[in-house]
Scaffold this active site. Structure first.
Site, PDB file in Angstrom:
ATOM      1  N   ASP A 175     -52.282   7.959   7.740  1.00 56.14           N
ATOM      2  CA  ASP A 175     -51.107   8.125   7.567  1.00 56.14           C
ATOM      3  C   ASP A 175     -50.234   7.222   6.396  1.00 56.14           C
ATOM      4  O   ASP A 175     -50.357   6.048   6.471  1.00 56.14           O
ATOM      5  CB  ASP A 175     -50.525   7.612   8.898  1.00 56.14           C
ATOM      6  N   ASP A 221     -38.990  11.304  14.727  1.00 56.26           N
ATOM      7  CA  ASP A 221     -39.616  10.211  14.289  1.00 56.26           C
ATOM      8  C   ASP A 221     -38.821   9.249  13.478  1.00 56.26           C
ATOM      9  O   ASP A 221     -38.245   9.643  12.328  1.00 56.26           O
ATOM     10  CB  ASP A 221     -40.652  10.826  12.943  1.00 56.26           C
ATOM     11  N   LYS A 238     -43.208   5.146  -1.668  1.00 58.04           N
ATOM     12  CA  LYS A 238     -43.223   6.664  -1.364  1.00 58.04           C
ATOM     13  C   LYS A 238     -42.030   7.264  -1.637  1.00 58.04           C
ATOM     14  O   LYS A 238     -42.010   8.571  -1.875  1.00 58.04           O
ATOM     15  CB  LYS A 238     -43.251   6.263   0.211  1.00 58.04           C
ATOM     16  N   GLU A 252     -46.492  15.278   8.809  1.00 61.60           N
ATOM     17  CA  GLU A 252     -46.535  14.355   9.450  1.00 61.60           C
ATOM     18  C   GLU A 252     -46.105  14.739  11.121  1.00 61.60           C
ATOM     19  O   GLU A 252     -46.637  14.352  12.131  1.00 61.60           O
ATOM     20  CB  GLU A 252     -45.522  13.342   9.275  1.00 61.60           C
TER      21      GLU A 252
END
Ligand code: ADP
Ligand code: MG
Length: 571
Positions: free
Chosen positions: A6, A168, A68, A145
Site C-alpha cells: 500500500d 477511505d 504521491k 485501493e
C-alpha cells in the site's frame, strides 16, 4: 513470492500472504506503518520513514513527503540539490519496504502488487509501475485501493452479485468508491472524493481551538517551533478524544503554561463543517454509479482517520447501518493487496477492472479573481470539465480578459481538484491574440473536449471575431522513457538506503535533532548533553550502553514533547 504494497500519501505498508492468511510486514522499527517520507543524509545515505519525517523539519531541503500527489506529472522535486521525480522518491520508499519484507521472509523479493487510488489516471498508473521497476520490483499488477479494501474483508467470496462502497479517509485525502461484484469480476463503478480533506484537517481544528481558548498570546502563532509542538500534541489529543474523558492540551511558551481542555462533544461541534463535507463525494459516487444507498450490500471503512468515532458515526448516519470495521482501517488496503498476492500465487486471479469510462480528474484553466477590496489576484482554478464526467465529453466556459488593453490571453491548462492552480497539475498552455480596447471586448469561449483515449482538445474562440485556436494535449502526464529509466536507475542505485540494523538509532537521532531545534537557551544546552551521551554510546558500540542511553533519551524527548522544556536535572 509476490508481496503486497500500500503505497500511501501519508503512510506505506508491506504485506504478504503467509500460512493461508494476509500478514503485515513490520519495518526496522517494528512498526507496520512507514511514513511515506524520504530524506538524504549528509553522507549521501537515504533515510525512509519516521527518520525522514523528522528530518522534514530539521532538513527541509534534504527531505520530501506527499510526492504521491505528483506521480506522473513530470514535476521534479528538489532534494539535497538534485531533482528527483515522484517515481524515484516512491521507488526509495518501495526499496525500503522490499528490504523489510526480505528481512522478515528471509529471501529475495522481486515481485509486488502495488495499490493505487481508483481515480489514478493512466499516466499515474504508469508512473507507479516505473517506481516499482526503479526499486527492483516487477509490478505483477496494480490493484485499486478500494478493491483491495473489499478483498481484505473477503467480499469477493460474498454473494456473486453484490455492490459495496469503500469509504477511505486518509491523512489528506478522502476517497469514495462504489464497487460492483458481477460474475466473479470486481469493478469500480464510480469514484469521487475530496483531495483537500483528511485526518490532518481534524488535527487543525484542535490547533485552532487551542489558539482561541488557551490564552496563549497571538505572537506565539508566529513561533514555528511552538506551532510544531502544538500540532504534534493536537494529533495525540485527536486520538485521545475517542474516549469520554476530557482532554487537556497544556504547552509552555516562554516559561508560561497555557492550557485548554476540550471533550468529545465540543470536538464534535467544531468538526461539524468537516463532517458535512463527507456527504458530497458519497452522494456523487452513488449517483454516478446509479445505486441508491439502500441497495449497498456493504460499507467498508479504510484510512487511519476513520478510526475517529465521529467519522464512524457520520458514516453510520449516511448509510443507515454500521460500516464494516472489524479490521484496522489503516491496514485494510495492505491486507487486501496480500489477498490478491495469495490469489495470484494460486493462479486464481480476480480480475480487477479499472474504470475507463469516466474522466478521473477535473480539468480547467487558471483565472484571476476580484476580491471584495477591489484587488485582483491570479492563480485560481476554474473548472471546465468536472471529474467523473462520462467520456467522451465536451464542455465550454467563457472567460474575460483582465487588463484594459490586453492584446493576448495566455491560457494555462490544469488538471486536479484544488482551489489554487499551483496545487494542481499543469497540462499545457495556449496563447491567443485578442482585440480589446479600453476594457471592452476580447471575451473567449474555451471548449474542452475529452475523448475515451484520454486525449484532451482545447479550443479557444474569440466571441467578437470568431477566430479559432486549437491545442491538443496528448498525454495527461509525462512518462519517463526507457532510456531515462535506465539512467535514473544508475543514479538511484548509487544512493544507499540506510542499513536496517542501525535504523532505529538513526531515527532516534533524527528525532532528537528535531526536538533540539524546538528548544532555546539553557534547555537546548541541557538537551544537547543528553544527545551527546547517546552519541557517545553509539561510538562505543557497546550494545547495552546504547540501549540504556536510547531509553533515557526517549524519556527526555517525551517530557519535552509534553511540556516544551526539561524538568530533569542536567546530565
Ligand atoms: P494515507 O492513506 O493518506 O497514507 P492513512 O490511512 O495512513 O493515510 O491515514 C493517516 C491519517 O490517519 C492521519 O491524519 C492520522 O492522524 C490519522 N489517524 C491514524 N490513527 C488515528 C486514530 N487512532 N484516531 C484519529 N486519527 C488517526
Ligand atoms: Mg491510504
Amino acid at each position: 513470492m509476490i508481496i503486497g504494497i500500500d503505497l500511501g500519501t501519508t503512510n506505506s505498508l508491506a504485506s504478504a500472504w503467509l500460512h493461508g492468511k494476509p500478514t503485515l510486514i513490520p519495518n526496522a522499527l517494528g512498526e507496520y506503518l512507514t511514513p511515506s517520507c524520504v530524506s538524504i543524509d549528509e553522507d549521501g545515505q537515504v533515510l525512509v520513514g519516521r527518520a525522514a519525517r523528522d528530518r522534514l523539519q530539521t532538513h527541509p531541503a534534504r527531505s520530501a513527503s506527499v510526492f504521491k500527489r505528483y506521480m506522473g506529472s513530470g514535476r521534479a522535486l528538489d532534494l539535497a540539490g538534485k531533482g528527483y521525480h515522484p517515481e524515484e522518491l516512491s521507488a526509495l520508499v518501495l526499496r525500503s519496504l522490499k528490504a523489510d519484507a526480505e528481512a522478515m521472509l528471509g529471501h529475495e523479493i522481486t515481485e509486488a502488487i502495488i495499490t493505487v487510488p481508483a481515480y489514478f489516471s493512466d499516466a499515474q498508473r504508469k508512473a507507479t509501475r516505473t517506481a516499482g521497476q526503479l526499486a527492483g520490483l516487477k509490478v505483477d499488477r496494480l490493484l485499486n485501493e478500494p478493491t483491495a479494501a473489499a478483498l481484505a474483508y473477503g467480499l469477493h467470496e460474498a454473494a456473486p452479485e453484490s455492490q459495496f462502497l469503500v469509504f477511505d479517509l486518509g491523512g489528506g485525502t478522502f476517497d469514495v468508491s462504489v464497487l460492483q461484484m458481477f460474475e466473479g469480476v470486481m469493478e469500480v463503478r464510480a469514484s469521487a472524493g475530496d483531495n483537500m480533506l483528511g485526518g490532518e484537517d481534524f488535527t487543525q481544528l484542535l490547533v485552532h481551538g487551542y489558539f482561541a481558548h488557551s490564552g496563549v498570546p497571538e505572537t506565539a502563532l508566529d513561533d514555528a517551533s511552538f506551532r510544531q509542538r502544538l500540532i504534534a500534541r493536537a494529533d495525540i489529543a485527536k486520538r485521545e478524544l475517542a474516549g469520554n474523558a476530557p482532554v487537556t492540551i497544556a504547552l509552555h511558551w516562554r516559561d508560561e503554561e497555557y492550557s485548554w481542555t476540550t471533550d468529545a462533544t465540543q470536538f464534535a461541534r467544531s468538526a461539524e463543517a468537516l463532517l458535512a463535507r463527507l456527504w458530497r463525494p458519497v452522494e456523487g459516487a452513488l449517483r454516478d454509479a446509479r445505486i441508491p444507498a439502500s441497495e449497498l450490500n456493504n460499507v467498508v471503512l479504510a484510512g487511519g482517520a476513520t478510526r475517529m468515532p465521529l467519522v464512524r458515526q457520520q458514516a453510520t448516519r449516511m448509510f443507515g447501518r454500521f460500516p464494516e470495521s472489524t479490521l484496522d482501517p489503516d491496514h485494510v488496503v495492505a491486507l487486501g493487496a496480500a489477498v490478491q498476492a495469495g490469489l495470484r500465487m494460486k493462479d486464481a486471479a480476480l480480475d480487477d477492472i479499472v474504470m475507463t469510462d469516466v474522466c478521473p480528474y477535473s480539468m480547467g484553466v487558471e483565472v484571476a479573481q476580484h476580491l471584495p477590496d477591489g484587488s485582483r489576484v491570479s492563480g485560481f482554478y476554474s473548472v471546465v470539465i468536472e471529474r467523473n464526467t462520462v467520456v467522451p465529453t465536451s464542455r465550454v466556459g467563457r472567460y474575460h480578459p483582465t487588463a484594459a488593453n490586453q492584446t493576448a490571453i495566455d491560457l494555462q491548462i490544469y488538471q486536479g481538484e484544488s482551489r489554487l492552480v499551483r496545487d494542481n497539475i499543469k497540462l499545457g498552455s495556449i496563447e491567443v491574440p485578442i482585440t480589446r480596447r479600453n476594457g471592452q471586448g476580447g471575451e473567449v469561449d474555451v471548449r474542452f473536449t475529452y475523448d475515451a483515449n484520454g486525449l484532451l482538445e482545447v479550443e479557444v474562440v474569440e466571441i467578437a471575431t470568431s477566430a479559432r485556436h486549437q491545442l491538443l494535449i496528448t498525454s495527461s502526464g509525462h512518462e519517463l522513457s526507457q532510456a531515462e529509466i535506465a539512467e535514473r536507475l544508475k543514479i538511484l542505485s548509487a544512493l544507499k538506503i540506510h542499513p536496517r540494523d542501525t535504523l532505529a538509532n538513526r531515527s532516534l537521532l533524527a528525532e532528537a535533532e528535531r526536538v533540539f531545534q524546538l528548544l532555546l537557551g539553557a534547555n537546548r544546552d541541557r538537551f544537547g548533553q543528553w544527545v551527546g551521551l547517546f552519541e557517545q554510546a553509539l561510538a562505543s558500540q557497546d550494545e547495552r550502553l546504547i540501549t540504556d542511553r536510547a531509553a533515557q533519551l526517549r524519556r527526555v524527548i517525551a517530557q519535552i514533547e509534553a511540556n516544551g522544556f526539561l524538568e530533569l536535572e542536567p546530565v
